[in-house]
Design an enzyme around this catalytic site. Sequence first.
Site, PDB file in Angstrom:
ATOM      1  N   HIS A  16       0.837  -1.199   0.000  1.00 37.13           N
ATOM      2  CA  HIS A  16       0.000   0.000   0.000  1.00 37.13           C
ATOM      3  C   HIS A  16       0.874   1.252   0.000  1.00 37.13           C
ATOM      4  O   HIS A  16       0.639   2.198  -0.755  1.00 37.13           O
ATOM      5  CB  HIS A  16      -0.885   0.058   1.257  1.00 37.13           C
ATOM      6  CG  HIS A  16      -1.922  -1.003   1.364  1.00 37.13           C
ATOM      7  ND1 HIS A  16      -2.122  -1.718   2.523  1.00 37.13           N
ATOM      8  CD2 HIS A  16      -2.838  -1.459   0.473  1.00 37.13           C
ATOM      9  CE1 HIS A  16      -3.112  -2.566   2.343  1.00 37.13           C
ATOM     10  NE2 HIS A  16      -3.567  -2.437   1.103  1.00 37.13           N
ATOM     11  N   LYS A  40     -17.381  -6.005   7.647  1.00 35.65           N
ATOM     12  CA  LYS A  40     -16.071  -6.585   7.979  1.00 35.65           C
ATOM     13  C   LYS A  40     -15.812  -6.455   9.470  1.00 35.65           C
ATOM     14  O   LYS A  40     -16.299  -5.547  10.122  1.00 35.65           O
ATOM     15  CB  LYS A  40     -14.951  -5.895   7.192  1.00 35.65           C
ATOM     16  CG  LYS A  40     -14.945  -6.236   5.716  1.00 35.65           C
ATOM     17  CD  LYS A  40     -13.661  -5.761   5.072  1.00 35.65           C
ATOM     18  CE  LYS A  40     -13.606  -6.193   3.619  1.00 35.65           C
ATOM     19  NZ  LYS A  40     -12.327  -5.858   2.999  1.00 35.65           N
ATOM     20  N   ARG A  89      -2.134  -6.652  -7.733  1.00 38.78           N
ATOM     21  CA  ARG A  89      -1.021  -7.555  -7.428  1.00 38.78           C
ATOM     22  C   ARG A  89      -0.916  -8.658  -8.459  1.00 38.78           C
ATOM     23  O   ARG A  89       0.157  -9.084  -8.830  1.00 38.78           O
ATOM     24  CB  ARG A  89      -1.207  -8.190  -6.046  1.00 38.78           C
ATOM     25  CG  ARG A  89      -1.134  -7.215  -4.910  1.00 38.78           C
ATOM     26  CD  ARG A  89      -1.582  -7.867  -3.643  1.00 38.78           C
ATOM     27  NE  ARG A  89      -2.974  -8.297  -3.866  1.00 38.78           N
ATOM     28  CZ  ARG A  89      -3.775  -8.761  -2.929  1.00 38.78           C
ATOM     29  NH1 ARG A  89      -3.348  -8.882  -1.707  1.00 38.78           N
ATOM     30  NH2 ARG A  89      -5.014  -9.111  -3.204  1.00 38.78           N
ATOM     31  N   SER A 127      -3.232  -7.712   3.253  1.00 42.17           N
ATOM     32  CA  SER A 127      -3.452  -7.493   4.678  1.00 42.17           C
ATOM     33  C   SER A 127      -3.758  -8.805   5.393  1.00 42.17           C
ATOM     34  O   SER A 127      -3.296  -9.036   6.508  1.00 42.17           O
ATOM     35  CB  SER A 127      -4.580  -6.492   4.899  1.00 42.17           C
ATOM     36  OG  SER A 127      -4.195  -5.217   4.419  1.00 42.17           O
TER      37      SER A 127
END
Length: 164
Positions: A16, A40, A89, A127
């Site tokens: 990030h 979440k 990614r 993460s």
Amino acid sequence: MKALYPGSFDPLTLGHLDLIERSARLFDGLVVAVLQNPSKNPTFPVERRLDQIRTATAHLPQVEVASFDGLTVAFAQTCGAGVILRGLRAMSDFEFELQIAHTNKSLAPDLETLFMATATAHSFLSSSVVKEVARFGGPVGHMVPQGVAQDLAAFFNRESPEQR
């Protein structure tokens, strides 16, 4: 032009941070915004994530840090961003991100989405991977900024790198 880099950043990774630093050179202003997503269950509360990002980006005067809930396009318009920045990614990220970009374009035709490839050195980072390594006591100092590594160690009740 101002750009918006939205995400959960739970936690902020060096991937990030790489995108933040690179895009800060491309835009007059960059808003890094933590999405408050009620569906979440985050590791860190929003305020702690904001502090982590502010600390990690203190050397970048054109970077603002904020939080929001609701639609990303609505927040982009509120903060005056003309571009939404998204990191990629792997190819699997692209399919999801493209769908979101098209949805955002249908909601806000004047708003553009810019995809940036993550640096190769950080392409394995997510993460969730960082949290999994930290949960089992593995080293994460090469994956996250120092302050985040300390926060993860404290959260998982492990020694911080400075205590070893």
